[in-house]
Design a protein around this motif. Sequence first.
Motif, PDB file in Angstrom:
ATOM      1  N   TYR A 224       0.598  -1.287  -0.024  1.00 54.18           N
ATOM      2  CA  TYR A 224      -0.167   0.234   0.238  1.00 54.18           C
ATOM      3  C   TYR A 224       0.607   1.258  -0.099  1.00 54.18           C
ATOM      4  O   TYR A 224       1.702   1.538   0.726  1.00 54.18           O
ATOM      5  CB  TYR A 224      -0.798   0.344   1.295  1.00 54.18           C
ATOM      6  CG  TYR A 224      -1.628  -1.040   1.726  1.00 54.18           C
ATOM      7  CD1 TYR A 224      -2.951  -0.529   1.312  1.00 54.18           C
ATOM      8  CD2 TYR A 224      -1.430  -2.404   1.841  1.00 54.18           C
ATOM      9  CE1 TYR A 224      -3.980  -1.944   1.224  1.00 54.18           C
ATOM     10  CE2 TYR A 224      -2.772  -3.242   2.102  1.00 54.18           C
ATOM     11  CZ  TYR A 224      -3.532  -2.992   1.695  1.00 54.18           C
ATOM     12  OH  TYR A 224      -4.376  -4.022   1.713  1.00 54.18           O
ATOM     13  N   THR A 225       0.499   2.130  -1.043  1.00 57.93           N
ATOM     14  CA  THR A 225       0.790   3.714  -0.389  1.00 57.93           C
ATOM     15  C   THR A 225      -0.272   5.041   0.119  1.00 57.93           C
ATOM     16  O   THR A 225      -0.290   4.027   0.688  1.00 57.93           O
ATOM     17  CB  THR A 225       1.275   4.149  -2.581  1.00 57.93           C
ATOM     18  OG1 THR A 225       0.239   5.171  -2.966  1.00 57.93           O
ATOM     19  CG2 THR A 225       2.175   3.073  -3.245  1.00 57.93           C
ATOM     20  N   VAL A 226       0.945   5.695  -0.150  1.00 54.59           N
ATOM     21  CA  VAL A 226       0.162   6.674   1.141  1.00 54.59           C
ATOM     22  C   VAL A 226       0.340   8.026   0.390  1.00 54.59           C
ATOM     23  O   VAL A 226       1.771   8.236   0.218  1.00 54.59           O
ATOM     24  CB  VAL A 226       1.090   7.156   2.642  1.00 54.59           C
ATOM     25  CG1 VAL A 226       0.480   7.337   3.958  1.00 54.59           C
ATOM     26  CG2 VAL A 226       1.472   5.106   3.205  1.00 54.59           C
ATOM     27  N   ALA A 227      -1.189   8.370   0.835  1.00 57.47           N
ATOM     28  CA  ALA A 227      -0.099  10.058   0.279  1.00 57.47           C
ATOM     29  C   ALA A 227      -0.164  11.183   1.788  1.00 57.47           C
ATOM     30  O   ALA A 227      -1.003  10.285   3.255  1.00 57.47           O
ATOM     31  CB  ALA A 227      -1.955  10.321   0.290  1.00 57.47           C
ATOM     32  N   TRP A 228       0.806  11.604   1.711  1.00 61.22           N
ATOM     33  CA  TRP A 228       1.646  12.418   2.736  1.00 61.22           C
ATOM     34  C   TRP A 228       1.516  14.155   2.566  1.00 61.22           C
ATOM     35  O   TRP A 228       2.142  14.661   1.240  1.00 61.22           O
ATOM     36  CB  TRP A 228       3.309  11.781   2.927  1.00 61.22           C
ATOM     37  CG  TRP A 228       3.816  12.465   3.935  1.00 61.22           C
ATOM     38  CD1 TRP A 228       3.751  12.579   5.180  1.00 61.22           C
ATOM     39  CD2 TRP A 228       5.479  13.106   3.771  1.00 61.22           C
ATOM     40  NE1 TRP A 228       4.727  13.087   5.846  1.00 61.22           N
ATOM     41  CE2 TRP A 228       5.473  13.099   4.695  1.00 61.22           C
ATOM     42  CE3 TRP A 228       6.203  13.044   2.484  1.00 61.22           C
ATOM     43  CZ2 TRP A 228       6.808  13.834   4.763  1.00 61.22           C
ATOM     44  CZ3 TRP A 228       7.041  13.537   2.282  1.00 61.22           C
ATOM     45  CH2 TRP A 228       7.799  13.855   3.842  1.00 61.22           C
TER      46      TRP A 228
ATOM     47  N   THR B 275       2.380  16.115   9.062  1.00 62.09           N
ATOM     48  CA  THR B 275       0.519  17.077   9.111  1.00 62.09           C
ATOM     49  C   THR B 275      -0.595  16.134   9.611  1.00 62.09           C
ATOM     50  O   THR B 275      -1.312  16.480   9.828  1.00 62.09           O
ATOM     51  CB  THR B 275       0.211  18.188   8.367  1.00 62.09           C
ATOM     52  OG1 THR B 275       0.573  17.839   7.333  1.00 62.09           O
ATOM     53  CG2 THR B 275       1.715  19.541   9.096  1.00 62.09           C
ATOM     54  N   ALA B 276      -0.373  15.253   8.284  1.00 64.55           N
ATOM     55  CA  ALA B 276      -1.672  14.428   7.954  1.00 64.55           C
ATOM     56  C   ALA B 276      -0.838  13.186   7.081  1.00 64.55           C
ATOM     57  O   ALA B 276       0.082  14.006   6.009  1.00 64.55           O
ATOM     58  CB  ALA B 276      -2.775  14.911   8.465  1.00 64.55           C
ATOM     59  N   PHE B 277      -1.987  12.253   6.991  1.00 61.86           N
ATOM     60  CA  PHE B 277      -1.927  11.430   5.992  1.00 61.86           C
ATOM     61  C   PHE B 277      -2.635  10.334   5.713  1.00 61.86           C
ATOM     62  O   PHE B 277      -3.106  10.057   7.170  1.00 61.86           O
ATOM     63  CB  PHE B 277      -0.382  10.150   6.045  1.00 61.86           C
ATOM     64  CG  PHE B 277       0.218   9.523   7.487  1.00 61.86           C
ATOM     65  CD1 PHE B 277      -0.052   8.064   7.252  1.00 61.86           C
ATOM     66  CD2 PHE B 277       0.155  10.170   8.452  1.00 61.86           C
ATOM     67  CE1 PHE B 277      -0.507   7.309   8.280  1.00 61.86           C
ATOM     68  CE2 PHE B 277      -0.027   8.557   9.832  1.00 61.86           C
ATOM     69  CZ  PHE B 277       0.038   8.023   9.425  1.00 61.86           C
ATOM     70  N   LEU B 278      -3.009   9.789   4.896  1.00 63.42           N
ATOM     71  CA  LEU B 278      -4.137   9.352   4.260  1.00 63.42           C
ATOM     72  C   LEU B 278      -3.640   7.766   3.407  1.00 63.42           C
ATOM     73  O   LEU B 278      -2.651   7.809   2.602  1.00 63.42           O
ATOM     74  CB  LEU B 278      -5.095  10.230   2.956  1.00 63.42           C
ATOM     75  CG  LEU B 278      -6.459   9.387   2.939  1.00 63.42           C
ATOM     76  CD1 LEU B 278      -6.998  10.406   2.357  1.00 63.42           C
ATOM     77  CD2 LEU B 278      -6.194   8.746   1.782  1.00 63.42           C
ATOM     78  N   LEU B 279      -4.539   6.684   3.752  1.00 74.49           N
ATOM     79  CA  LEU B 279      -3.938   5.512   3.575  1.00 74.49           C
ATOM     80  C   LEU B 279      -5.391   4.654   3.376  1.00 74.49           C
ATOM     81  O   LEU B 279      -6.333   4.925   4.350  1.00 74.49           O
ATOM     82  CB  LEU B 279      -2.731   4.651   3.996  1.00 74.49           C
ATOM     83  CG  LEU B 279      -2.661   3.944   5.248  1.00 74.49           C
ATOM     84  CD1 LEU B 279      -2.211   3.875   6.078  1.00 74.49           C
ATOM     85  CD2 LEU B 279      -3.170   5.387   6.011  1.00 74.49           C
ATOM     86  N   HIS B 280      -5.201   3.747   2.897  1.00 73.56           N
ATOM     87  CA  HIS B 280      -6.338   2.570   3.307  1.00 73.56           C
ATOM     88  C   HIS B 280      -6.776   2.031   4.221  1.00 73.56           C
ATOM     89  O   HIS B 280      -5.050   1.399   5.124  1.00 73.56           O
ATOM     90  CB  HIS B 280      -6.209   1.405   2.123  1.00 73.56           C
ATOM     91  CG  HIS B 280      -7.743   0.518   2.033  1.00 73.56           C
ATOM     92  ND1 HIS B 280      -7.529  -0.731   2.736  1.00 73.56           N
ATOM     93  CD2 HIS B 280      -8.418   0.077   0.418  1.00 73.56           C
ATOM     94  CE1 HIS B 280      -8.573  -1.285   2.474  1.00 73.56           C
ATOM     95  NE2 HIS B 280      -9.426  -0.346   0.846  1.00 73.56           N
ATOM     96  N   LYS B 281      -7.903   1.725   4.998  1.00 76.39           N
ATOM     97  CA  LYS B 281      -7.755   1.378   6.246  1.00 76.39           C
ATOM     98  C   LYS B 281      -7.329  -0.168   6.708  1.00 76.39           C
ATOM     99  O   LYS B 281      -6.365  -0.341   7.931  1.00 76.39           O
ATOM    100  CB  LYS B 281      -8.990   0.651   6.864  1.00 76.39           C
ATOM    101  CG  LYS B 281      -9.983   0.094   5.700  1.00 76.39           C
ATOM    102  CD  LYS B 281     -11.303   0.528   6.994  1.00 76.39           C
ATOM    103  CE  LYS B 281     -11.986  -0.493   5.642  1.00 76.39           C
ATOM    104  NZ  LYS B 281     -13.979  -0.537   6.601  1.00 76.39           N
TER     105      LYS B 281
END
Length: 396
Positions: free
Chosen positions: A262-266, A373-379
């Motif tokens: 999984y990659t990550v939006a950062w 500050t935040a990051f988004l990924l698949h749960k």
Amino acid sequence: MKKLMLLMAAALPLLATAQDDLVKKLDNNKSDSAKKAFTFTKVIDLGTTSVKNQASSGTCWSYSTNSFVESEMIRMGKTPVQLSQIFTAHCVYKDKAVSYVRMHGDFSWGDGGECHDVINMYQKYGAMPQEVYTGLNYGTSKNKFGEMQAVLKGMLDAIVKNPNGKLTSSWNKAFNAVLDAYLGPIPETFTWKGKEYTPRTFADQVVGINPADYVEISSFTDMPYYKKSLLMVQDNWAMQKVYNVKMDDITTIIDNALKNGYTVAWATDVSEKYFSWKNGVAFVPEKDWEDMEEADQKALFNGPKTERKITPEMRQKAFENYETTDDHGMHIVGMAKDQTGKEYYIVKNSWGEKNDYKGYIYVSKAYVQYKTTAFLLHKNAIPSNLRSKMNIEVNG
């Protein structure tokens, strides 16, 4: 995310050049020998699409998170589509204008946004391929948002002054007409690879992600851990809450994600002297820049250095005193080691390929712990013990 708050704060017209100014500023943090001095060996290198250039626009959040969605398509076994970042931005500006007016102008306005905005707009409006909607409707070959944003801001401020005593029913139509004039109207239907779609059917049938599967995370000491709390940054115009975890959990979660494909939006701060876009390296030296000797400053990127030990208190203080600001969004796509064995994340940027690593930068784990500050990924990418603490149910 705003590209660099210190560069943007002076006035709205600077929005046109803030992105270019930031890149130029970071290009100054360079050493001709830096690439020779760092030897990176890739450990994890996940699938992604080509590097893009957001140019003179503060749409890093859209470029980085749409890149993340494209990588999600690869992970799911799909052929990735180059998604339209400006379609997403168009949808955000339309919705943000309503919030701005409802808040009587006491609200952040500009190009900026957050990782969750891409997922929210995908859920609400759908998606489009880049080749169908470029957003270049004003005579340039690259994004150049300064004039547009100055016009939109002036228009909104005139509306909230309420010269008629109450708002007319036309203000929103007028605003959207100006937005369409600059970016182009969004087509209700379009043909792609011989088939007709709407943005909704394209998202559902071609892209195929489930917005409910994605979570956003940060870490602050003044909020309850493993609960949702408001992300207190200016560009969180949607007033969205994120999961709050302990500082060490940031890299634990990212490591687990990468190791499982999984990659990550950062979202992060990139205003530090030790973030070097030209050199393609970011880390946290033991001393602050102003405390270094001139010789140490010049030698900052001449090879791996011992890093500062990051603590939750240090991270919180930097956020509270504006050392850490919500500057930029990028896409974490892998992991590498330098010649000393220290681990770095491989990060895809959206400033084109004009750096030593053709659009990528190697970022140390200490930097990520300190400046995220935040990051988004698949749960499903979150370790099971942390998912349990956060009361997140995993997909089968």
